[in-house]
Design a protein around this motif. Structure first.
Motif, PDB file in Angstrom:
ATOM      1  N   THR A   1       4.430 -22.130   7.147  1.00  0.00           N
ATOM      2  CA  THR A   1       4.300 -23.547   6.858  1.00  0.00           C
ATOM      3  C   THR A   1       2.883 -23.997   7.164  1.00  0.00           C
ATOM      4  O   THR A   1       2.371 -23.765   8.260  1.00  0.00           O
ATOM      5  CB  THR A   1       5.295 -24.368   7.710  1.00  0.00           C
ATOM      6  N   THR A   2       2.240 -24.598   6.178  1.00  0.00           N
ATOM      7  CA  THR A   2       0.911 -25.190   6.340  1.00  0.00           C
ATOM      8  C   THR A   2       1.036 -26.671   5.970  1.00  0.00           C
ATOM      9  O   THR A   2       2.087 -27.087   5.479  1.00  0.00           O
ATOM     10  CB  THR A   2      -0.117 -24.506   5.420  1.00  0.00           C
ATOM     11  N   PRO A   3      -0.015 -27.446   6.184  1.00  0.00           N
ATOM     12  CA  PRO A   3       0.076 -28.857   5.788  1.00  0.00           C
ATOM     13  C   PRO A   3       0.373 -29.061   4.301  1.00  0.00           C
ATOM     14  O   PRO A   3       0.928 -30.079   3.914  1.00  0.00           O
ATOM     15  CB  PRO A   3      -1.302 -29.415   6.154  1.00  0.00           C
ATOM     16  N   SER A   4       0.044 -28.078   3.462  1.00  0.00           N
ATOM     17  CA  SER A   4       0.224 -28.262   2.022  1.00  0.00           C
ATOM     18  C   SER A   4       1.377 -27.474   1.410  1.00  0.00           C
ATOM     19  O   SER A   4       1.738 -27.722   0.262  1.00  0.00           O
ATOM     20  CB  SER A   4      -1.067 -27.881   1.292  1.00  0.00           C
ATOM     21  N   ALA A   5       1.964 -26.518   2.136  1.00  0.00           N
ATOM     22  CA  ALA A   5       3.006 -25.687   1.524  1.00  0.00           C
ATOM     23  C   ALA A   5       3.894 -25.038   2.575  1.00  0.00           C
ATOM     24  O   ALA A   5       3.484 -24.840   3.720  1.00  0.00           O
ATOM     25  CB  ALA A   5       2.371 -24.590   0.668  1.00  0.00           C
ATOM     26  N   THR A   6       5.106 -24.708   2.154  1.00  0.00           N
ATOM     27  CA  THR A   6       6.014 -23.876   2.947  1.00  0.00           C
ATOM     28  C   THR A   6       6.487 -22.770   2.025  1.00  0.00           C
ATOM     29  O   THR A   6       6.972 -23.046   0.926  1.00  0.00           O
ATOM     30  CB  THR A   6       7.214 -24.678   3.465  1.00  0.00           C
ATOM     31  N   VAL A   7       6.310 -21.517   2.463  1.00  0.00           N
ATOM     32  CA  VAL A   7       6.756 -20.379   1.659  1.00  0.00           C
ATOM     33  C   VAL A   7       7.584 -19.448   2.525  1.00  0.00           C
ATOM     34  O   VAL A   7       7.420 -19.381   3.739  1.00  0.00           O
ATOM     35  CB  VAL A   7       5.579 -19.593   1.032  1.00  0.00           C
ATOM     36  N   VAL A   8       8.472 -18.731   1.857  1.00  0.00           N
ATOM     37  CA  VAL A   8       9.293 -17.693   2.494  1.00  0.00           C
ATOM     38  C   VAL A   8       9.036 -16.419   1.713  1.00  0.00           C
ATOM     39  O   VAL A   8       9.153 -16.408   0.487  1.00  0.00           O
ATOM     40  CB  VAL A   8      10.784 -18.067   2.468  1.00  0.00           C
ATOM     41  N   THR A   9       8.687 -15.341   2.411  1.00  0.00           N
ATOM     42  CA  THR A   9       8.376 -14.077   1.737  1.00  0.00           C
ATOM     43  C   THR A   9       9.660 -13.337   1.369  1.00  0.00           C
ATOM     44  O   THR A   9      10.733 -13.623   1.905  1.00  0.00           O
ATOM     45  CB  THR A   9       7.523 -13.154   2.624  1.00  0.00           C
ATOM     46  N   ASP A  10       9.514 -12.366   0.480  1.00  0.00           N
ATOM     47  CA  ASP A  10      10.587 -11.422   0.212  1.00  0.00           C
ATOM     48  C   ASP A  10      10.901 -10.659   1.494  1.00  0.00           C
ATOM     49  O   ASP A  10      10.071 -10.563   2.404  1.00  0.00           O
ATOM     50  CB  ASP A  10      10.131 -10.379  -0.830  1.00  0.00           C
ATOM     51  N   TRP A  11      12.092 -10.076   1.568  1.00  0.00           N
ATOM     52  CA  TRP A  11      12.448  -9.189   2.680  1.00  0.00           C
ATOM     53  C   TRP A  11      11.740  -7.843   2.479  1.00  0.00           C
ATOM     54  O   TRP A  11      11.709  -7.325   1.368  1.00  0.00           O
ATOM     55  CB  TRP A  11      13.954  -8.963   2.717  1.00  0.00           C
ATOM     56  N   VAL A  12      11.183  -7.292   3.559  1.00  0.00           N
ATOM     57  CA  VAL A  12      10.595  -5.954   3.530  1.00  0.00           C
ATOM     58  C   VAL A  12      10.970  -5.239   4.819  1.00  0.00           C
ATOM     59  O   VAL A  12      11.323  -5.861   5.819  1.00  0.00           O
ATOM     60  CB  VAL A  12       9.057  -5.984   3.392  1.00  0.00           C
ATOM     61  N   ARG A  13      10.863  -3.921   4.788  1.00  0.00           N
ATOM     62  CA  ARG A  13      11.093  -3.122   5.990  1.00  0.00           C
ATOM     63  C   ARG A  13       9.733  -2.703   6.533  1.00  0.00           C
ATOM     64  O   ARG A  13       8.893  -2.197   5.788  1.00  0.00           O
ATOM     65  CB  ARG A  13      11.955  -1.898   5.677  1.00  0.00           C
ATOM     66  N   THR A  14       9.506  -2.938   7.828  1.00  0.00           N
ATOM     67  CA  THR A  14       8.219  -2.604   8.434  1.00  0.00           C
ATOM     68  C   THR A  14       8.056  -1.116   8.647  1.00  0.00           C
ATOM     69  O   THR A  14       8.995  -0.389   8.639  1.00  0.00           O
ATOM     70  CB  THR A  14       8.036  -3.319   9.786  1.00  0.00           C
TER      71      THR A  14
ATOM     72  N   PRO B   1      -3.440   1.521   8.109  1.00  0.00           N
ATOM     73  CA  PRO B   1      -2.290   0.633   8.261  1.00  0.00           C
ATOM     74  C   PRO B   1      -1.730   0.234   6.901  1.00  0.00           C
ATOM     75  O   PRO B   1      -2.441   0.230   5.903  1.00  0.00           O
ATOM     76  CB  PRO B   1      -2.848  -0.580   8.998  1.00  0.00           C
ATOM     77  N   ARG B   2      -0.473  -0.081   6.884  1.00  0.00           N
ATOM     78  CA  ARG B   2       0.173  -0.530   5.648  1.00  0.00           C
ATOM     79  C   ARG B   2      -0.268  -1.954   5.348  1.00  0.00           C
ATOM     80  O   ARG B   2      -0.280  -2.819   6.225  1.00  0.00           O
ATOM     81  CB  ARG B   2       1.686  -0.487   5.821  1.00  0.00           C
ATOM     82  N   SER B   3      -0.616  -2.220   4.110  1.00  0.00           N
ATOM     83  CA  SER B   3      -1.023  -3.558   3.673  1.00  0.00           C
ATOM     84  C   SER B   3       0.019  -4.131   2.727  1.00  0.00           C
ATOM     85  O   SER B   3       0.527  -3.428   1.852  1.00  0.00           O
ATOM     86  CB  SER B   3      -2.362  -3.500   2.942  1.00  0.00           C
ATOM     87  N   LEU B   4       0.316  -5.416   2.916  1.00  0.00           N
ATOM     88  CA  LEU B   4       1.263  -6.130   2.072  1.00  0.00           C
ATOM     89  C   LEU B   4       0.638  -7.460   1.671  1.00  0.00           C
ATOM     90  O   LEU B   4      -0.049  -8.094   2.477  1.00  0.00           O
ATOM     91  CB  LEU B   4       2.565  -6.414   2.823  1.00  0.00           C
ATOM     92  N   VAL B   5       0.877  -7.883   0.444  1.00  0.00           N
ATOM     93  CA  VAL B   5       0.404  -9.184  -0.026  1.00  0.00           C
ATOM     94  C   VAL B   5       1.577  -9.876  -0.718  1.00  0.00           C
ATOM     95  O   VAL B   5       2.226  -9.297  -1.594  1.00  0.00           O
ATOM     96  CB  VAL B   5      -0.788  -9.063  -0.995  1.00  0.00           C
ATOM     97  N   PHE B   6       1.845 -11.120  -0.302  1.00  0.00           N
ATOM     98  CA  PHE B   6       2.889 -11.947  -0.894  1.00  0.00           C
ATOM     99  C   PHE B   6       2.215 -13.153  -1.539  1.00  0.00           C
ATOM    100  O   PHE B   6       1.411 -13.830  -0.900  1.00  0.00           O
ATOM    101  CB  PHE B   6       3.871 -12.433   0.175  1.00  0.00           C
ATOM    102  N   ASP B   7       2.562 -13.426  -2.789  1.00  0.00           N
ATOM    103  CA  ASP B   7       1.953 -14.541  -3.521  1.00  0.00           C
ATOM    104  C   ASP B   7       2.980 -15.612  -3.864  1.00  0.00           C
ATOM    105  O   ASP B   7       4.089 -15.307  -4.311  1.00  0.00           O
ATOM    106  CB  ASP B   7       1.322 -14.046  -4.826  1.00  0.00           C
ATOM    107  N   ALA B   8       2.570 -16.865  -3.662  1.00  0.00           N
ATOM    108  CA  ALA B   8       3.306 -18.046  -4.108  1.00  0.00           C
ATOM    109  C   ALA B   8       2.276 -18.950  -4.779  1.00  0.00           C
ATOM    110  O   ALA B   8       1.068 -18.730  -4.626  1.00  0.00           O
ATOM    111  CB  ALA B   8       3.970 -18.743  -2.921  1.00  0.00           C
TER     112      ALA B   8
ATOM    113  N   SER C   1       0.812  -1.218   0.000  1.00  0.00           N
ATOM    114  CA  SER C   1       0.000   0.000   0.000  1.00  0.00           C
ATOM    115  C   SER C   1       0.845   1.266   0.000  1.00  0.00           C
ATOM    116  O   SER C   1       0.370   2.320  -0.424  1.00  0.00           O
ATOM    117  CB  SER C   1      -0.952   0.006   1.199  1.00  0.00           C
ATOM    118  N   LEU C   2       2.111   1.192   0.421  1.00  0.00           N
ATOM    119  CA  LEU C   2       2.985   2.369   0.358  1.00  0.00           C
ATOM    120  C   LEU C   2       3.283   2.775  -1.078  1.00  0.00           C
ATOM    121  O   LEU C   2       3.601   3.926  -1.358  1.00  0.00           O
ATOM    122  CB  LEU C   2       4.305   2.114   1.083  1.00  0.00           C
TER     123      LEU C   2
END
Length: 150
Positions: A137-150, A69-76, A54-55
């Protein structure tokens, strides 16, 4: 195979002390190799890339103070991570919804694990200005997001 010569814990501890006493500090090359090996611990995780911040949204470029508030969305491919940065906390949800484990990682190596509930919701402390990423980590997937600054 030889039999150990230890008959009690004191003899074993004496041998361990002697072995550690002969240890030399790790070389720069050994440390570099250890750090490189450490990065492979998440090789099986998908990278969730930042698809919305959102920034960077043009609608934010208006006169006056931003209060939302700042909103972020990460997709895999198999999991989306939606976040809101509210003060010193991250409030998020895993999509599709479901239970899981979320670990907030900071650039200095600290980790803060939190559970995601049955709806995929979680909340974790994240001081402003900190460089972070999430490992989800969920039962079906493990993802790692990009690095971001809060």
């Amino acid at each position: 195979m030889t039999q150990p010569r230890w008959t009690d814990d004191d003899e074993l501890l004496a041998d361990l002390r002697a072995a550690l006493g002969r240890a030399t500090p790790a070389s720069a090359r050994e440390l570099e190799g250890a750090r490189a090996a450490f990065t492979w611990r998440t090789v099986d995780a998908e990278l969730a890339t930042l698809s919305y911040d959102s920034l960077l949204d043009d609608r934010v470029l208006v006169r006056g103070a931003a209060t939302a508030p700042r909103s972020l969305v990460f997709d895999a491919p198999d999991l989306t991570v939606e976040l809101e940065v509210t003060g010193e906390r991250l409030v998020g949800q895993l999509v599709p919804p479901g239970p899981g484990d979320v670990v907030l990682q900071t650039a200095d190596g600290r980790e803060s694990p939190v559970p995601a509930d049955d709806a995929g919701c979680f909340s974790v402390a994240a001081p402003p200005g900190t460089r972070i990423r999430l490992r989800c980590t969920t039962p079906s997937a493990t993802v790692v997001t990009d690095w971001v600054r809060t």
